[in-house]
Write an enzyme that holds these catalytic residues in place. Structure first.
Site, PDB file in Angstrom:
ATOM      1  CG  HIS A 126      38.693  30.981  44.104  1.00 25.34           C
ATOM      2  ND1 HIS A 126      39.205  30.518  42.924  1.00 25.34           N
ATOM      3  CD2 HIS A 126      38.853  32.318  44.069  1.00 25.34           C
ATOM      4  CE1 HIS A 126      39.657  31.544  42.219  1.00 25.34           C
ATOM      5  NE2 HIS A 126      39.469  32.650  42.884  1.00 25.34           N
TER       6      HIS A 126
ATOM      7  CE  LYS B 251      36.715  35.734  43.277  1.00 25.79           C
ATOM      8  NZ  LYS B 251      37.893  36.494  43.629  1.00 25.79           N
TER       9      LYS B 251
ATOM     10  CD  GLU C 258      42.613  36.506  35.959  1.00 27.07           C
ATOM     11  OE1 GLU C 258      43.122  36.329  37.069  1.00 27.07           O
ATOM     12  OE2 GLU C 258      42.615  35.639  35.073  1.00 27.07           O
TER      13      GLU C 258
ATOM     14  CG  ASP D 197      42.675  29.028  34.352  1.00 22.22           C
ATOM     15  OD1 ASP D 197      42.874  28.244  35.301  1.00 22.22           O
ATOM     16  OD2 ASP D 197      42.934  30.243  34.404  1.00 22.22           O
TER      17      ASP D 197
ATOM     18  CG  HIS E 103      36.431  30.769  38.313  1.00 23.13           C
ATOM     19  ND1 HIS E 103      36.326  29.912  39.380  1.00 23.13           N
ATOM     20  CD2 HIS E 103      37.768  30.963  38.125  1.00 23.13           C
ATOM     21  CE1 HIS E 103      37.540  29.606  39.813  1.00 23.13           C
ATOM     22  NE2 HIS E 103      38.436  30.215  39.067  1.00 23.13           N
TER      23      HIS E 103
ATOM     24  CE  LYS F 181      45.351  33.682  33.558  1.00 22.82           C
ATOM     25  NZ  LYS F 181      44.886  33.917  34.923  1.00 22.82           N
TER      26      LYS F 181
HETATM   27  C1  BG6 Z   1      41.931  30.664  39.120  1.00 23.35           C
HETATM   28  C2  BG6 Z   1      42.563  30.581  37.762  1.00 23.35           C
HETATM   29  O1  BG6 Z   1      41.001  29.636  39.296  1.00 23.35           O
HETATM   30  O2  BG6 Z   1      41.285  31.930  39.243  1.00 23.35           O
HETATM   31  C3  BG6 Z   1      43.547  31.714  37.559  1.00 23.35           C
HETATM   32  O3  BG6 Z   1      43.238  29.335  37.638  1.00 23.35           O
HETATM   33  C4  BG6 Z   1      42.867  33.052  37.812  1.00 23.35           C
HETATM   34  O4  BG6 Z   1      44.102  31.680  36.256  1.00 23.35           O
HETATM   35  C5  BG6 Z   1      42.156  33.043  39.147  1.00 23.35           C
HETATM   36  O5  BG6 Z   1      43.855  34.061  37.786  1.00 23.35           O
HETATM   37  C6  BG6 Z   1      41.315  34.295  39.319  1.00 23.35           C
HETATM   38  O6  BG6 Z   1      40.844  34.349  40.642  1.00 23.35           O
HETATM   39  P1  BG6 Z   1      40.582  35.735  41.341  1.00 23.35           P
HETATM   40  O7  BG6 Z   1      40.018  35.351  42.671  1.00 23.35           O
HETATM   41  O8  BG6 Z   1      41.901  36.438  41.441  1.00 23.35           O
HETATM   42  O9  BG6 Z   1      39.611  36.478  40.485  1.00 23.35           O
END
Ligand code: BG6
Length: 488
Positions: A179, A183, A217, A236, A241, A341
């Site tokens: 995802h 963005k 995060e 993860d 990402h 995290k």
């Molecule tokens: C997800 C992870 O793919 O992306 C999560 O599994 C993470 O652990 C999240 O919190 C972060 O996405 P975003 O869009 O909030 O930055």
């Protein structure tokens, strides 16, 4: 003023239709596209899961999900219109008794119209569901299959998924979601790099000192301890990402914006990533887990205490890695990657640190180097730090100040959530923001060798207090090279 070009009518079946992803992301994303008039009213969205409920039950579920995620004023009439295209089909898609025939009848595929199966389920079920779709005549074009990350847990399991799915679907029918690629600010990376002539001559080892990619995060596990404890930050966040961000930063200009042209350039970067062996791993990587601490004024329990297990978990919630892209453009230029995290604050940035001026004209006055900061979230924007003379008497002072391009100051529209763009791209059949099978496998191959190096070298698990900037060892990794993490 944003323009929304309506997509063609489509049918979308979401397996895992009552799950967390559907509730938090998919249904609200579809509803927002509906609000903007992008979804034709003869489209159909069918949630499917084991829970026994009818269409109205699902509409109530979706209403609560969409209401919680919608910032605009709630308009019940608009909701009712959207609810009319929502349906539910209770089924355990993995059971031998699953009634695919009734699903097919309910779906009644319309010739030539995109029919999308979204697998918002555990990756363990991907192949089984793909096979069932194939056996029940639900796999030929224009059927599309959407797979959520993670695609497997290592290279072998990713290959099994890719091969199992490929036995039923052609590669151009498969949409693997990361995802981050949906963005706005991540899409802007390509525009910034390839729509401005300014950067390309400097975008290489001659002008750039190093690159930093951070996804920090302040959130914790958000109820996903079961999944996360088996995964950890490397699998993860880095495998998908962060490596995708690295690819978009480091890749060569693609021949076009077509899915294959972009993905072909990205995979070259992944294959050029320097493996980190057991000799370097202690020097060039950090893995750590958070202990209790204060996050934005609130006491947060340690990672270990959020797990129900008594056994001490060895899972990392923070990872930092120094790596290289071994090609002509980037030889010798470090790429520092980090994610964690429960950090002090959430911020995701890509920082391009340019080299210092080769000769100082200004005697002892320090001359800082230029820096380009691409702020992905929050406070989206781009800052280019340039040096200026600080006005006033008392000698020459040089100050580094940003040319500041803030999204908030320049654009008033609401930025669509990544899933809104990605879902509409699936309907349009545009694969450029999705990962190809070989790309996912190349990313796993690099991550697997790093995990193996961690295992063979018994890389220690460091700790950091929740609400901090991460472990000291991560700053040491930078200090050793005479550099510092960008504080965001
Ligand atoms: C997800 C992870 O793919 O992306 C999560 O599994 C993470 O652990 C999240 O919190 C972060 O996405 P975003 O869009 O909030 O930055």
């Amino acid at each position: 003023m944003a323009k929304f070009v309506p997509v063609d009518p489509f049918d979308l079946v979401i397996f895992g239709g009552t799950g967390d992803l559907s509730r938090r992301k998919l249904l609200p994303a579809l509803f927002h596209r509906w609000l903007d008039g992008q979804i034709p009213s003869n489209s159909r969205i069918i949630g499917s899961a084991r829970t026994n409920m009818d269409d109205n039950g699902y509409r109530d579920f979706a209403r609560a999900a969409c209401k919680a995620a919608t910032r605009e004023d709630w308009d019940e009439t608009v909701w009712q219109d959207f609810a009319n295209i929502l349906f539910y089909y209770p089924m355990d898609a993995t059971s031998a008794d699953a009634d695919w025939t009734s699903l097919r009848t309910k779906l009644d595929p319309v010739e030539g119209r995109p029919c999308i199966f979204y697998l918002a389920t555990s990756p363990r079920l991907y192949v089984q569901i793909a096979e069932a779709l194939g056996q029940n005549g639900l796999s030929s074009d224009p059927v599309r299959l959407v797979l959520e990350k993670p695609i497997g847990t290592d290279l072998n399991s990713a290959r099994e998924i890719n091969e199992g799915v490929a036995a039923v679907f052609a590669e151009n029918q498969v949409y693997r979601i990361d995802h981050y690629l949906g963005k706005e600010t991540v899409q802007n990376l390509m525009v910034l790099r390839f729509a401005n002539t300014l950067f390309e001559p400097l975008w290489n080892r001659n002008a750039i000192d190093h690159v930093q990619i951070t996804v920090a995060e302040n959130l914790g596990l958000e109820g996903r301890a079961d999944y996360y404890d088996k995964s950890g930050a490397l699998r993860d966040m880095v495998q998908n990402h962060i490596l995708q961000l690295l690819c978009l930063t480091a890749m060569e200009p693609p021949g076009s914006t077509s899915g294959d042209d972009i993905r072909t350039e990205k995979i070259k970067v992944l294959r050029a990533l320097a493996p980190i062996d057991e000799k370097e791993v202690l020097q060039n990587t950090v893995r750590a887990q958070y202990t209790s601490g204060l996050v934005e004024g609130e006491v947060v329990q340690s990672y270990q205490d959020t797990l129900s297990a008594d056994e001490a978990s060895e899972t990392e919630t923070y990872v930092a890695v120094k790596t290289f892209v071994n090609n002509w453009r980037w030889a010798g230029i470090p790429f520092y990657l980090r994610t964690g995290k429960r950090m002090a604050k959430s911020h995701s940035d890509i920082v391009i640190q340019f080299k210092e001026a080769p000769h100082s004209l200004f005697g002892d006055t320090p001359v800082p180097a230029n820096r380009l900061v691409m702020r992905l979230q929050p406070d989206e924007g781009v800052q280019l730090y340039v040096q200026i003379k600080e006005p006033g008497p008392g000698g020459l002072r040089i100050k580094s100040l940003p040319l500041n391009l803030s999204y908030a100051e320049n654009f008033t529209l609401r930025y669509p959530d990544a899933y809104e763009r990605l879902l509409m791209d699936v309907v349009r059949g545009n694969l450029s923001l999705f990962m190809r099978a070989d790309e996912v496998e190349a990313a796993w191959a690099w991550v697997d060798q790093l995990i193996e190096a961690w295992n063979t070298s018994s890389a220690p698990l460091d700790s950091y207090a929740a609400g901090s900037e991460g472990p000291t060892s991560s700053s040491v990794l930078m200090d050793r090279d005479g550099r510092k993490w960008w504080q965001g």
